[in-house]
Write a protein that holds these residues in place. Structure first.
Motif, PDB file in Angstrom:
ATOM      1  N   HIS A 155     -34.255 -10.718  80.863  1.00  0.00           N
ATOM      2  CA  HIS A 155     -34.787  -9.531  80.621  1.00  0.00           C
ATOM      3  C   HIS A 155     -34.397  -9.138  79.222  1.00  0.00           C
ATOM      4  N   VAL A 156     -33.460  -9.798  78.560  1.00  0.00           N
ATOM      5  CA  VAL A 156     -33.132  -9.444  77.322  1.00  0.00           C
ATOM      6  C   VAL A 156     -33.077 -10.929  76.359  1.00  0.00           C
ATOM      7  N   GLN A 157     -33.933 -10.866  75.279  1.00  0.00           N
ATOM      8  CA  GLN A 157     -33.725 -12.029  74.435  1.00  0.00           C
ATOM      9  C   GLN A 157     -33.458 -11.504  72.935  1.00  0.00           C
ATOM     10  N   LEU A 158     -33.194 -12.479  72.337  1.00  0.00           N
ATOM     11  CA  LEU A 158     -32.843 -12.235  70.924  1.00  0.00           C
ATOM     12  C   LEU A 158     -33.732 -12.460  69.592  1.00  0.00           C
ATOM     13  N   GLU A 159     -33.948 -11.386  68.926  1.00  0.00           N
ATOM     14  CA  GLU A 159     -34.867 -11.718  67.555  1.00  0.00           C
ATOM     15  C   GLU A 159     -33.617 -11.882  66.690  1.00  0.00           C
ATOM     16  N   THR A 160     -33.424 -13.178  66.121  1.00  0.00           N
ATOM     17  CA  THR A 160     -32.237 -13.229  65.115  1.00  0.00           C
ATOM     18  C   THR A 160     -32.792 -13.135  63.738  1.00  0.00           C
ATOM     19  N   ASP A 161     -31.686 -12.676  63.035  1.00  0.00           N
ATOM     20  CA  ASP A 161     -32.225 -12.335  61.431  1.00  0.00           C
ATOM     21  C   ASP A 161     -31.277 -13.317  60.876  1.00  0.00           C
ATOM     22  N   THR A 162     -31.902 -14.241  59.778  1.00  0.00           N
ATOM     23  CA  THR A 162     -31.104 -15.048  59.049  1.00  0.00           C
ATOM     24  C   THR A 162     -30.201 -14.443  58.197  1.00  0.00           C
ATOM     25  N   ALA A 173     -28.093 -21.002  61.684  1.00  0.00           N
ATOM     26  CA  ALA A 173     -28.395 -22.234  62.612  1.00  0.00           C
ATOM     27  C   ALA A 173     -27.514 -22.085  63.774  1.00  0.00           C
ATOM     28  N   GLN A 174     -26.133 -21.469  63.648  1.00  0.00           N
ATOM     29  CA  GLN A 174     -25.028 -21.410  64.642  1.00  0.00           C
ATOM     30  C   GLN A 174     -25.700 -20.391  65.687  1.00  0.00           C
ATOM     31  N   ILE A 175     -26.149 -19.302  65.151  1.00  0.00           N
ATOM     32  CA  ILE A 175     -26.556 -18.456  66.276  1.00  0.00           C
ATOM     33  C   ILE A 175     -27.851 -19.054  66.921  1.00  0.00           C
ATOM     34  N   LEU A 176     -28.770 -19.776  66.376  1.00  0.00           N
ATOM     35  CA  LEU A 176     -29.811 -20.322  67.269  1.00  0.00           C
ATOM     36  C   LEU A 176     -29.393 -21.166  68.122  1.00  0.00           C
ATOM     37  N   ARG A 177     -28.709 -22.142  67.783  1.00  0.00           N
ATOM     38  CA  ARG A 177     -28.015 -23.374  68.919  1.00  0.00           C
ATOM     39  C   ARG A 177     -27.240 -22.568  69.790  1.00  0.00           C
ATOM     40  N   ALA A 180     -29.523 -20.939  72.409  1.00  0.00           N
ATOM     41  CA  ALA A 180     -30.807 -21.911  72.458  1.00  0.00           C
ATOM     42  C   ALA A 180     -31.470 -21.460  73.858  1.00  0.00           C
ATOM     43  N   GLY A 181     -32.925 -21.235  73.717  1.00  0.00           N
ATOM     44  CA  GLY A 181     -33.553 -20.898  74.853  1.00  0.00           C
ATOM     45  C   GLY A 181     -33.619 -19.233  75.156  1.00  0.00           C
ATOM     46  N   ARG A 182     -32.914 -18.485  74.322  1.00  0.00           N
ATOM     47  CA  ARG A 182     -32.916 -17.188  74.370  1.00  0.00           C
ATOM     48  C   ARG A 182     -33.306 -16.522  73.117  1.00  0.00           C
ATOM     49  N   VAL A 183     -33.743 -17.296  72.282  1.00  0.00           N
ATOM     50  CA  VAL A 183     -34.092 -16.783  70.759  1.00  0.00           C
ATOM     51  C   VAL A 183     -35.399 -17.119  70.447  1.00  0.00           C
ATOM     52  N   PRO A 184     -36.498 -16.443  70.940  1.00  0.00           N
ATOM     53  CA  PRO A 184     -37.920 -16.878  70.636  1.00  0.00           C
ATOM     54  C   PRO A 184     -38.202 -16.389  69.432  1.00  0.00           C
ATOM     55  N   LEU A 185     -37.440 -15.419  68.598  1.00  0.00           N
ATOM     56  CA  LEU A 185     -38.165 -14.858  67.417  1.00  0.00           C
ATOM     57  C   LEU A 185     -37.007 -14.835  66.326  1.00  0.00           C
ATOM     58  N   VAL A 186     -37.479 -15.194  65.147  1.00  0.00           N
ATOM     59  CA  VAL A 186     -36.622 -15.472  64.007  1.00  0.00           C
ATOM     60  C   VAL A 186     -37.083 -14.798  62.789  1.00  0.00           C
TER      61      VAL A 186
END
Length: 254
Positions: A155-162, A173-177, A180-186
């Protein structure tokens, strides 16, 4: 390196969009961006936007909608952005008075989870976009860890912001790893080398882009979305630099 499709967050050109949204869309399409992440419709109807997006060959990947607007009329927001072809709806931030302690973060997680459940039922995926404040710790856990530990990945995924990850003291890169599998948007934006640092065009700052690209590939990210919160000059010129550099860096890595 990860070669993902590239979009642009229209917040970057918000002043131009407020004057002439059609013109702003034309200009980002002219740079070469194939897709956009919206930050409002600037008074245009769904039909008007559908037509101009089709004319320009622009895809809507996602849209930022404030928590206040999600609360006020979630169904309308879902209907609007589904009609425009979006895949994701994104909450861009939490209000300052709703992120001051662990209990508030837990309450926010429950609310975001409910919003995401309702989005998913209608065919949209829901994301939360972080800044730096989510990396403040409460009883040994960051705000982001509390949000993620108390919500369903479905229900809740992440849009990470570099930029904001780096500003919060973490390697993007640590956030993405980690998620993982929950960060479709960067959200891809760089950080200047100055003191204090500020926003910079992708590839014009100090971030470790090879490391970020590798982590994005490993984590299953789906889109790079260029955004620059503030620009030293013309935002469109900054978007051109970011686009050119991003294409070159990702192409160089295959």
């Amino acid at each position: 390196m990860s070669k993902l499709p590239i979009a642009v967050q229209m917040y970057t050109v918000r002043a131009a969009a407020a004057r002439d949204f059609r013109g702003a869309l034309r200009q980002v399409a002219r740079i070469g961006y194939p897709a956009v992440e919206l930050a409002g419709t600037f008074g245009l109807s769904i039909a008007e936007l559908q037509q101009i997006l089709a004319d320009l060959g622009l895809k809507v990947v996602s849209a930022h909608v404030s928590l206040a607007d999600l609360r006020a009329n979630l169904d309308r927001q879902i209907e609007t952005y589904l009609a425009l072809g979006a895949e994701y709806l994104v909450c861009p931030s939490l209000p300052q008075d709703e992120r001051s302690d662990e209990a508030r973060y837990r309450a926010a997680a429950a609310e975001l989870n409910d919003i995401g459940r309702r989005c998913r039922a209608k065919g949209l995926l829901f994301c939360y976009h972080h800044h730096a404040f989510e990396f403040v710790q409460f009883n040994g856990k960051t705000g982001l860890e509390i949000l993620w530990g108390n919500s369903d990945p479905a229900h809740v995924q992440l849009e990470t912001d570099t930029y904001w990850a780096q500003a919060g003291g973490l390697d993007p890169a640590q956030i993405l790893r980690r998620w993982a599998g929950r960060v479709p948007l960067v959200h891809v934006k760089d950080m200047s080398a100055g003191t204090p640092p500020t926003f910079a065009e992708v590839g014009a700052g100090v971030l470790d882009w090879p490391g970020i690209f590798a982590a994005a590939k490993e984590s299953g990210a789906k889109w790079y979305i260029v955004e620059q919160d503030t620009c030293p000059g013309d935002p469109l010129a900054s978007l051109q630099v970011s686009f050119d550099n991003l294409v070159q860096m990702t192409n160089d890595g295959g």
